[in-house]
Design an enzyme around this catalytic site. Structure first.
Site, PDB file in Angstrom:
ATOM      1  N   LYS A   1      -0.458  14.460 -15.213  1.00  0.00           N
ATOM      2  CA  LYS A   1      -1.809  13.919 -15.355  1.00  0.00           C
ATOM      3  C   LYS A   1      -2.622  14.324 -14.126  1.00  0.00           C
ATOM      4  O   LYS A   1      -3.188  13.487 -13.420  1.00  0.00           O
ATOM      5  CB  LYS A   1      -1.759  12.392 -15.460  1.00  0.00           C
ATOM      6  CG  LYS A   1      -0.900  11.867 -16.604  1.00  0.00           C
ATOM      7  CD  LYS A   1      -1.604  11.983 -17.930  1.00  0.00           C
ATOM      8  CE  LYS A   1      -0.803  11.316 -19.039  1.00  0.00           C
ATOM      9  NZ  LYS A   1      -1.467  11.398 -20.356  1.00  0.00           N
TER      10      LYS A   1
ATOM     11  N   LYS B   1     -12.107  -0.874 -19.871  1.00  0.00           N
ATOM     12  CA  LYS B   1     -11.740   0.071 -18.814  1.00  0.00           C
ATOM     13  C   LYS B   1     -12.860   0.302 -17.803  1.00  0.00           C
ATOM     14  O   LYS B   1     -12.644   0.255 -16.587  1.00  0.00           O
ATOM     15  CB  LYS B   1     -11.332   1.411 -19.433  1.00  0.00           C
ATOM     16  CG  LYS B   1     -10.960   2.469 -18.398  1.00  0.00           C
ATOM     17  CD  LYS B   1     -10.565   3.774 -19.075  1.00  0.00           C
ATOM     18  CE  LYS B   1     -10.196   4.823 -18.021  1.00  0.00           C
ATOM     19  NZ  LYS B   1      -9.814   6.105 -18.649  1.00  0.00           N
TER      20      LYS B   1
ATOM     21  N   HIS C   1      -8.386   7.121  -1.293  1.00  0.00           N
ATOM     22  CA  HIS C   1      -8.279   5.666  -1.375  1.00  0.00           C
ATOM     23  C   HIS C   1      -6.878   5.196  -0.994  1.00  0.00           C
ATOM     24  O   HIS C   1      -6.719   4.272  -0.174  1.00  0.00           O
ATOM     25  CB  HIS C   1      -8.617   5.220  -2.797  1.00  0.00           C
ATOM     26  CG  HIS C   1      -8.413   3.760  -3.047  1.00  0.00           C
ATOM     27  ND1 HIS C   1      -9.153   2.786  -2.428  1.00  0.00           N
ATOM     28  CD2 HIS C   1      -7.538   3.092  -3.856  1.00  0.00           C
ATOM     29  CE1 HIS C   1      -8.752   1.590  -2.833  1.00  0.00           C
ATOM     30  NE2 HIS C   1      -7.776   1.753  -3.704  1.00  0.00           N
TER      31      HIS C   1
ATOM     32  N   LYS D   1       0.831  -1.210   0.000  1.00  0.00           N
ATOM     33  CA  LYS D   1       0.000   0.000   0.000  1.00  0.00           C
ATOM     34  C   LYS D   1       0.870   1.266   0.000  1.00  0.00           C
ATOM     35  O   LYS D   1       0.477   2.298  -0.560  1.00  0.00           O
ATOM     36  CB  LYS D   1      -0.922   0.029   1.227  1.00  0.00           C
ATOM     37  CG  LYS D   1      -1.874  -1.161   1.334  1.00  0.00           C
ATOM     38  CD  LYS D   1      -2.798  -1.264   0.143  1.00  0.00           C
ATOM     39  CE  LYS D   1      -2.566  -2.496  -0.657  1.00  0.00           C
ATOM     40  NZ  LYS D   1      -3.409  -2.634  -1.848  1.00  0.00           N
TER      41      LYS D   1
ATOM     42  N   TYR E   1      -4.176  -3.739 -16.673  1.00  0.00           N
ATOM     43  CA  TYR E   1      -4.701  -2.692 -17.561  1.00  0.00           C
ATOM     44  C   TYR E   1      -3.665  -1.578 -17.738  1.00  0.00           C
ATOM     45  O   TYR E   1      -3.378  -1.150 -18.864  1.00  0.00           O
ATOM     46  CB  TYR E   1      -5.983  -2.114 -16.973  1.00  0.00           C
ATOM     47  CG  TYR E   1      -6.502  -0.913 -17.735  1.00  0.00           C
ATOM     48  CD1 TYR E   1      -7.380  -1.062 -18.806  1.00  0.00           C
ATOM     49  CD2 TYR E   1      -6.087   0.380 -17.399  1.00  0.00           C
ATOM     50  CE1 TYR E   1      -7.837   0.030 -19.522  1.00  0.00           C
ATOM     51  CE2 TYR E   1      -6.524   1.483 -18.106  1.00  0.00           C
ATOM     52  CZ  TYR E   1      -7.405   1.309 -19.166  1.00  0.00           C
ATOM     53  OH  TYR E   1      -7.850   2.398 -19.867  1.00  0.00           O
TER      54      TYR E   1
END
Length: 265
Positions: A140, A205, A151, A125, A188
């Site tokens: 981005k 997606k 999260h 994590k 992915y």
């Protein structure tokens, strides 16, 4: 109100007084909450303030090779974690000793395997904070949403709390579900990092969000069941984990609605 306060205090004391394996305190980052709070705090400061400011007048970094290697490692690491949690669960289910928590922690190889796997899950994590760092370095910024940051930060902190205060087989289901989802998710990202010519293979997606929602739904049901059957694990953190699962269900549902449903209108 007084009854609610007594209930909270009772659960708090239950967590603190829970019998824990002292060896966990000797492991990296587990001695006190200080290190994990510093790591999460540094992460939040970088992704919310320092990182965007640093990249404001700089061109985006091209991290194609780094992203391919990073996502490949995450896929294999998630496969290992999923296989470990599944293997431990199967061995525990067929164990002639029944509930291994009845045995002294330090004297059971099974318990040590559970604890070490839980530590690696917690460590994963922290490594996943790099997801956000890469988003920022590649400019981005639209990917750095409240859902994304919440999260990552809350999952890392709760993973630490679980290992520190209520380690045991109860966390295997959550670890297996999350690791399995991450196999799909990082696969992915790995394909996406290979370049635009592989974009045709990424038609699925939006289904990743469905899988995430299914994951949190199963987690919520599982956590409720642990409360209903009155497992020996302290209930305080279970309440928090269940509440957090509900928050995730809401946030991911909202994300799906905004990202996909609105485009269909």
């Amino acid at each position: 109100m007084a009854g609610f306060i007594r209930h909270v205090v009772s659960n708090y004391n239950e967590v603190l007084n829970n019998i824990k394996d002292p060896i966990v305190d000797t492991w990296p980052l587990m001695g006190s909450p200080g290190p994990i709070l510093c790591i999460v705090g540094t992460y939040l400061i970088f992704v919310l303030k320092v990182g965007p400011k640093m990249m404001e007048k700089r061109p985006a970094f091209q991290l194609n090779t780094v992203m391919i290697l990073y996502n490949a490692v995450q896929v294999f690491f998630s496969i290992w974690l999923a296989s470990m949690t599944l293997n431990i669960s199967i061995k525990h289910f067929f164990s002639p000793y029944g509930d291994s928590s009845q045995l002294p922690h330090a004297e059971t190889k099974h318990t040590q395997t559970v604890l070490s796997t839980a530590w690696w899950y917690f460590f994963s994590k922290i490594v996943e904070f790099l997801d956000t760092v890469f988003f920022i370095l590649r400019k981005k910024q639209n990917q750095v949403t409240f859902l994304h940051v919440y999260h990552h930060s809350i999952t890392a902190f709760f993973s630490w709390c679980y290992l520190k205060y209520i380690p045991g087989e109860q966390g295997l289901v959550i670890g297996f579900l999350n690791s399995t989802v991450h196999i799909i998710m990082y696969s992915y990202y790995f394909i996406a990092a290979l370049g635009s010519k592989y974009k045709k293979y990424l038609w699925w997606k939006k289904y990743m969000t469905w899988i995430q929602l299914l994951q949190f739904g199963i987690m919520l049901i599982y956590l409720i069941l642990t409360l209903v059957v009155d497992c020996r694990a302290p209930k305080g953190l279970t309440y928090l984990l269940a509440t957090n699962a509900i928050i995730f269900i809401y946030l991911f549902s909202d994300f799906y609605r905004k990202a996909y449903k609105s485009k269909m209108v």
